[in-house]
Design a protein around this motif. Structure first.
Motif, PDB file in Angstrom:
ATOM      1  N   ALA A 106       0.833  -1.209   0.000  1.00 46.59           N
ATOM      2  CA  ALA A 106       0.000   0.000   0.000  1.00 46.59           C
ATOM      3  C   ALA A 106       0.865   1.256   0.000  1.00 46.59           C
ATOM      4  CB  ALA A 106      -0.933  -0.005   1.208  1.00 46.59           C
ATOM      5  N   VAL A 107       1.893   1.271   0.835  1.00 40.26           N
ATOM      6  CA  VAL A 107       2.797   2.425   0.882  1.00 40.26           C
ATOM      7  C   VAL A 107       3.526   2.572  -0.453  1.00 40.26           C
ATOM      8  CG1 VAL A 107       4.915   3.314   1.937  1.00 40.26           C
ATOM      9  CG2 VAL A 107       3.086   2.399   3.379  1.00 40.26           C
ATOM     10  N   THR A 108       4.012   1.459  -0.984  1.00 40.82           N
ATOM     11  CA  THR A 108       4.756   1.512  -2.242  1.00 40.82           C
ATOM     12  C   THR A 108       3.871   2.000  -3.382  1.00 40.82           C
ATOM     13  OG1 THR A 108       6.120  -0.333  -1.461  1.00 40.82           O
ATOM     14  CG2 THR A 108       6.222   0.186  -3.804  1.00 40.82           C
ATOM     15  N   MET A 109       2.630   1.534  -3.424  1.00 45.18           N
ATOM     16  CA  MET A 109       1.725   1.971  -4.486  1.00 45.18           C
ATOM     17  C   MET A 109       1.426   3.462  -4.373  1.00 45.18           C
ATOM     18  SD  MET A 109      -0.955  -1.191  -5.091  1.00 45.18           S
ATOM     19  CE  MET A 109      -1.698  -0.362  -6.508  1.00 45.18           C
ATOM     20  N   ARG A 110       1.309   3.962  -3.169  1.00 49.53           N
ATOM     21  CA  ARG A 110       1.065   5.409  -3.017  1.00 49.53           C
ATOM     22  C   ARG A 110       2.283   6.208  -3.475  1.00 49.53           C
ATOM     23  NH1 ARG A 110      -2.157   3.623   1.769  1.00 49.53           N
ATOM     24  NH2 ARG A 110      -4.323   4.046   1.156  1.00 49.53           N
ATOM     25  N   ILE A 111       3.471   5.682  -3.240  1.00 44.99           N
ATOM     26  CA  ILE A 111       4.673   6.333  -3.762  1.00 44.99           C
ATOM     27  C   ILE A 111       4.627   6.351  -5.289  1.00 44.99           C
ATOM     28  CG2 ILE A 111       7.188   6.095  -4.007  1.00 44.99           C
ATOM     29  CD1 ILE A 111       7.208   4.947  -1.144  1.00 44.99           C
ATOM     30  N   MET A 112       4.068   5.298  -5.880  1.00 43.07           N
ATOM     31  CA  MET A 112       3.967   5.183  -7.334  1.00 43.07           C
ATOM     32  C   MET A 112       2.812   6.003  -7.903  1.00 43.07           C
ATOM     33  SD  MET A 112       4.525   1.034  -7.371  1.00 43.07           S
ATOM     34  CE  MET A 112       4.570   0.735  -9.137  1.00 43.07           C
ATOM     35  N   GLY A 113       2.055   6.662  -7.020  1.00 42.66           N
ATOM     36  CA  GLY A 113       0.910   7.447  -7.466  1.00 42.66           C
ATOM     37  C   GLY A 113      -0.321   6.617  -7.729  1.00 42.66           C
ATOM     38  N   LEU A 114      -0.404   5.439  -7.106  1.00 40.48           N
ATOM     39  CA  LEU A 114      -1.504   4.509  -7.343  1.00 40.48           C
ATOM     40  C   LEU A 114      -2.337   4.320  -6.083  1.00 40.48           C
ATOM     41  CD1 LEU A 114       0.563   1.739  -9.188  1.00 40.48           C
ATOM     42  CD2 LEU A 114      -0.829   3.515 -10.265  1.00 40.48           C
ATOM     43  N   ASP A 115      -3.608   4.051  -6.271  1.00 46.77           N
ATOM     44  CA  ASP A 115      -4.505   3.716  -5.173  1.00 46.77           C
ATOM     45  C   ASP A 115      -4.399   2.214  -4.917  1.00 46.77           C
ATOM     46  OD1 ASP A 115      -6.565   3.152  -3.440  1.00 46.77           O
ATOM     47  OD2 ASP A 115      -8.145   4.065  -4.662  1.00 46.77           O
ATOM     48  N   PRO A 116      -3.953   1.793  -3.737  1.00 47.16           N
ATOM     49  CA  PRO A 116      -3.792   0.351  -3.491  1.00 47.16           C
ATOM     50  C   PRO A 116      -5.089  -0.433  -3.615  1.00 47.16           C
ATOM     51  CG  PRO A 116      -3.468   1.623  -1.471  1.00 47.16           C
ATOM     52  CD  PRO A 116      -3.489   2.597  -2.594  1.00 47.16           C
ATOM     53  N   ALA A 117      -6.232   0.223  -3.452  1.00 44.60           N
ATOM     54  CA  ALA A 117      -7.513  -0.477  -3.572  1.00 44.60           C
ATOM     55  C   ALA A 117      -7.809  -0.896  -5.009  1.00 44.60           C
ATOM     56  CB  ALA A 117      -8.647   0.404  -3.053  1.00 44.60           C
ATOM     57  N   LEU A 118      -7.039  -0.387  -5.978  1.00 46.33           N
ATOM     58  CA  LEU A 118      -7.280  -0.726  -7.380  1.00 46.33           C
ATOM     59  C   LEU A 118      -6.552  -1.988  -7.816  1.00 46.33           C
ATOM     60  CD1 LEU A 118      -7.169   2.809  -9.055  1.00 46.33           C
ATOM     61  CD2 LEU A 118      -9.159   1.492  -8.286  1.00 46.33           C
ATOM     62  N   SER A 119      -5.631  -2.479  -7.003  1.00 47.06           N
ATOM     63  CA  SER A 119      -4.926  -3.719  -7.335  1.00 47.06           C
ATOM     64  C   SER A 119      -5.738  -4.898  -6.818  1.00 47.06           C
ATOM     65  CB  SER A 119      -3.536  -3.740  -6.695  1.00 47.06           C
ATOM     66  OG  SER A 119      -2.931  -5.014  -6.854  1.00 47.06           O
ATOM     67  N   PRO A 120      -6.266  -5.754  -7.699  1.00 48.13           N
ATOM     68  CA  PRO A 120      -7.126  -6.851  -7.226  1.00 48.13           C
ATOM     69  C   PRO A 120      -6.505  -7.722  -6.135  1.00 48.13           C
ATOM     70  CG  PRO A 120      -7.352  -6.619  -9.588  1.00 48.13           C
ATOM     71  CD  PRO A 120      -6.231  -5.704  -9.181  1.00 48.13           C
ATOM     72  N   PRO A 121      -5.253  -8.196  -6.277  1.00 46.03           N
ATOM     73  CA  PRO A 121      -4.735  -9.055  -5.201  1.00 46.03           C
ATOM     74  C   PRO A 121      -4.528  -8.313  -3.889  1.00 46.03           C
ATOM     75  CG  PRO A 121      -3.027  -8.626  -6.840  1.00 46.03           C
ATOM     76  CD  PRO A 121      -4.310  -8.121  -7.413  1.00 46.03           C
ATOM     77  N   VAL A 122      -4.096  -7.063  -3.949  1.00 47.77           N
ATOM     78  CA  VAL A 122      -3.901  -6.287  -2.718  1.00 47.77           C
ATOM     79  C   VAL A 122      -5.245  -6.011  -2.057  1.00 47.77           C
ATOM     80  CG1 VAL A 122      -3.092  -4.084  -1.774  1.00 47.77           C
ATOM     81  CG2 VAL A 122      -1.749  -5.259  -3.532  1.00 47.77           C
TER      82      VAL A 122
END
Length: 535
Positions: free
Chosen positions: A350-366
């Motif tokens: 979740a932290v890494t995805m936010r660094i990447m500018g992504l919402d972690p809720a959008l990744s199906p496995p996460v």
């Protein structure tokens, strides 16, 4: 009881060991109210992805489940009863949980460390960054005791990272990072094992080790350090808790015998999973047939299942050179000079995805892992130490998923999840090249005698025409498999999609995704597994 009434309106018979709905019972004076759906809503809100079992002769129950979003995946006989198993469509489930929190609040705050590495990226720079992560997480002694066996699971997915004999970065776990980590571990650990099973070059994991220089890690201490090709490892059968999608998995014994497991993925975009980080990286922990079955029975849920069986103690995400655009192997290297460490896969991702500018809720496995209580994605549940997210955030370019068809090839994907959309994009991309039969046209625009329809996702507004060529993709369209050609899986494996679509072009050489002989063998092995289940 799902309504505000004093008396129960119905009951659900649910096998929690198999996540299986066995029967829904409605009070006879309530049967006209259509209460099956709200009862299922209440169960799924609590239990997440579930399956259902109905008598094949019970057309009413079958239709209720189908209308809700369940799809028939297997048929079998048990105690002289002919039964059908239906799995809830992952796309339907993901739509139902939009904006919702897990049924149980995650009980604690997780810590994630964001460590900046100097641009020089010297060996000492990287080693110091790892030590800083360990210190903030309690020190090396919190993870490794004297004489213990440590297994490091890097990401060595394929040979795509090499260009003219030079590694470009962002595809596999950085060799310098692994070298520094092994050096830190050696004074304490009894054994250090680097273990991987390449997901694309499956038969060549050992060659991948050599290609990327991993074999030099053994030279640090040949008596303690070794490389293990997980595709050649002995296996141990493990029961999947709550039996979601699969009841058991065969896991390499290397993980079973490990005292400590360190997951070291690469920070990168994934065209179907949105991001490929620590949750996704454990797909490489499985032997070839298990990888293949993950796709067949449900990749996103099975990634979560693996984390219940192979439990990393420490995660260090390699963000030295990451990968954006069409990852995880065909993207563009992106220098980040970061290492992200934690002990919880969901929080770290979740932290890494936010660094990447992504919402972690959008990744199906996460997202599924989060909803099933494996870890938090909520910022208030994650303590970020080291650099702040805002300090290092750098939005990653995401792949442009193009599902536009051709002159006589139409894609119906109104409700498909990122899985089928991403994998089909990859296949259609291969069709956007010159057609040898029709100069001036692309393969995707070939003038077929009958229109080609590709259906994916649980719902489509298009009316089915049996006189056209209809191809149905994935579990979401499995109820239509007898109405045309069906490509099984959730999402279907790239090789399955490639063969299914390119079967329309018998004069065109099938693009190579992986070793075709090996893929055909895996397909035959899967058929044997399915045959055993239905007899």
């Amino acid at each position: 009881n799902v309504a505000e009434e004093s008396e129960p309106i119905g009951w659900i018979v649910y096998n929690s060991h198999k996540s299986l709905v066995e029967q829904i019972l409605i009070n006879k004076d309530q049967t006209e109210k259509g209460l099956e759906a709200p009862i299922l809503d209440a169960l799924i809100e609590k239990e997440s992805l579930v399956a259902a079992e109905v008598l094949r002769a019970d057309e009413n129950a079958y239709r209720h489940m189908l209308d809700y979003g369940f799809r028939p995946t297997r048929t079998y006989t048990s105690d002289a009863f002919d039964l059908a198993k239906l799995d809830l469509s992952t796309a339907v489930y993901l739509e139902k949980i939009v904006g919702k929190r897990p049924p149980k609040e995650y009980p604690q705050t997780e810590t994630v460390i964001v460590e900046k590495v100097p641009p020089t990226r010297s060996h000492n720079d990287i080693k110091t960054a790892i030590m800083n992560i360990l210190d903030l997480l309690g020190g090396l002694e919190a993870f490794v005791k004297t004489g213990q066996t440590v297994v490091i699971k890097p990401n060595v997915v394929a040979d795509h990272g090499m260009k003219d004999g030079v590694y470009m970065g962002g595809v596999v776990t950085d060799l310098g990072l692994l070298k520094a980590l092994v050096e830190i571990l050696l004074p304490v650990a009894g054994k250090v094992i680097i273990a991987e099973g390449s997901s694309i070059n499956r038969a060549e994991t050992t060659k991948m080790f050599e290609l990327y220089g991993y074999d030099t890690l053994v030279d640090l201490d040949p008596s303690k350090v070794s490389l293990v090709d997980l595709h050649q490892d002995e296996l141990v059968k493990k029961t999947v808790p709550r039996g979601k999608r699969m009841l058991s998995r065969d896991i390499p014994v290397t993980f079973e015998n490990a005292d400590v497991i360190i997951n070291v993925p690469v920070m990168k975009i994934h065209f179907a999973a949105i991001a490929s980080l620590s949750v996704k990286n454990l797909q490489g922990a499985l032997p070839p047939l298990e990888k293949y079955m993950s796709h067949y029975f449900g990749l996103w849920q099975n990634l979560v299942n693996i984390h219940h069986l192979v439990k990393p103690n420490l995660i260090i995400i390699d963000g030295l050179t990451a990968q954006e655009d069409f990852g995880p192997v065909n993207g563009v290297p992106k220098v980040m000079n970061l290492l992200i460490g934690g002990t919880n896969a969901v929080a770290t991702d979740a932290v890494t995805m936010r660094i990447m500018g992504l919402d972690p809720a959008l990744s199906p496995p996460v997202r599924i892992a989060h909803m099933q209580g494996m870890g938090p994605i909520e910022p208030e549940k994650i303590q970020v130490m080291g650099a702040s997210i805002d300090e290092v955030r750098s939005p990653f370019k995401q792949p442009e998923i193009n599902l536009e068809g051709g002159e006589n090839l139409v894609v119906h994907a109104e409700s498909a999840c990122p899985g089928c959309r991403g994998y089909l994009h990859y296949v259609l991309f291969k069709l956007r090249r010159p057609d040898p039969r029709h100069p001036g046209k692309l393969l995707i625009d070939r003038p077929f005698e009958k229109r080609i329809n590709l259906y994916l996702g649980p719902v489509t507004d298009a009316e089915l025409n049996p006189d056209e060529t209809n191809i149905f993709l994935g579990v979401c369209q499995q109820h239509r498999k007898d109405m045309g050609k069906h490509l099984p899986g959730c999402p279907p494996h790239t090789d399955v999609m490639m063969k299914g679509v390119f079967g329309l072009y018998p004069d065109v050489v099938l693009p190579q995704y992986a070793d075709q002989t090996a893929e055909d063998k895996l397909e035959a092995m899967l058929e044997e597994v399915l045959e055993k289940e239905t007899t």
